[in-house]
Scaffold this motif. Structure first.
Motif: not given
Length: 292
Positions: A121-127
């Motif tokens: 989800f951290l990666g999704l948020g950064l995206l």
């Protein structure tokens, strides 16, 4: 302070919150709603949306889409109310706040930094943050080649609904794509109204949105298709879950928006009404699922 409130475009917030609220009512349907997750999801979403609006104001002015000839509301950077440097600082501040709020949201939802879900989800948020900025800002903004609609459908619809539901339940099911598509179609409809309004200034600036590509007549047909897809997604999901028909009360408002946008040369007033209608749609959708 007033100029910053105007630049934040508060009328877009109901739209941004619709997918988060949809995830919450879906979680409530399976008795897994959590107030702490909801509160931090709302705060993170608001901060991300304001950052996106600031970036849009900055990017469209720098890339020539916002000029004195523009039909819609005057933008802060274009009008000189806020300097480009000040707006860049505001983007950085709101982006940092959204990132920190999002980090805490993930800790609240998943319990620790070490969770595999946290990293995903951290990666999704950064995206999502990157997508918010590069929509109209940067050297190659994707909104200038007609990809804004795809981004809105994904982040304001499918991702927003499915991901927020997962924060409560740690569970995914394919049927969630139906309310995700419904929310995303309404959000894309709001963007389409914006782009119909700005067709001439966008064309001159080389911003090739869907209405610029299609022309006004076909853009209106596209708008109706988005509204019908949203309603169809709701009918399919509520029928699948044997819910109540309260959601149908939002359909006249959705139809009215299509009629108004089709009839008026400048559809800008109906951008706000469709954003609010999307919120009403989600509330009634939630009642359909959770009131028996």
């Amino acid at each position: 302070m007033k100029k910053w409130i105007v630049a934040a475009r508060l009328r877009t917030l109901p739209l941004a919150l619709s997918s988060i609220l949809m995830g919450a009512v879906l979680a409530q349907h399976v008795f897994m709603f959590r107030r702490d997750v909801f509160a931090w999801a709302v705060l993170t979403t608001i901060l991300l949306q304001v950052m996106s609006n600031f970036a849009n104001d900055y990017g469209d002015t720098r890339n020539g889409a916002d000029t004195a000839e523009r039909v819609g509301p005057v933008r802060a950077v274009q009008s000189g109310e806020i300097t480009p440097r000040q707006m860049l600082n505001a983007i950085l501040i709101t982006g940092t706040a959204a990132f920190l709020s999002g980090i805490y949201l993930l800790v609240v939802a998943f319990g620790s930094f070490s969770s595999v879900y946290f990293r995903g989800f951290l990666g999704l948020g950064l995206l999502a943050m990157a997508a918010a900025y590069t929509y109209t800002a940067g050297k190659k903004p994707y909104g200038y080649v007609g990809l804004g609609d795809v981004s809105v459908l994904l982040f304001f619809g499918l991702t927003g609904v499915v991901a927020s539901y997962f924060l409560y339940t740690l569970h995914f099911e394919w049927s969630l794509l139906l309310p995700g598509i419904a929310c995303g179609a309404l959000a894309t409809g709001v963007l389409n109204i914006n782009n119909i309004r700005d067709m001439e200034s966008d064309r001159k600036a080389g911003k090739i949105t869907i209405p610029v590509r299609l022309g006004r007549k076909k853009a209106l047909i596209y708008h109706w298709c988005l509204l019908l897809i949203a309603m169809g997604g709701a009918v399919a999901y509520i029928s699948l879950k044997n819910g109540q028909p309260y959601y149908l009360l939002s359909f006249p408002l959705i139809f009215l928006n299509g009629i108004q946008v089709s009839k008026h040369e400048n559809p800008d007033p109906y951008l706000k009404t469709l954003a609010l209608t999307s919120l009403v749609f989600v509330i009634l959708f939630g009642l359909s699922l959770n009131l028996h």
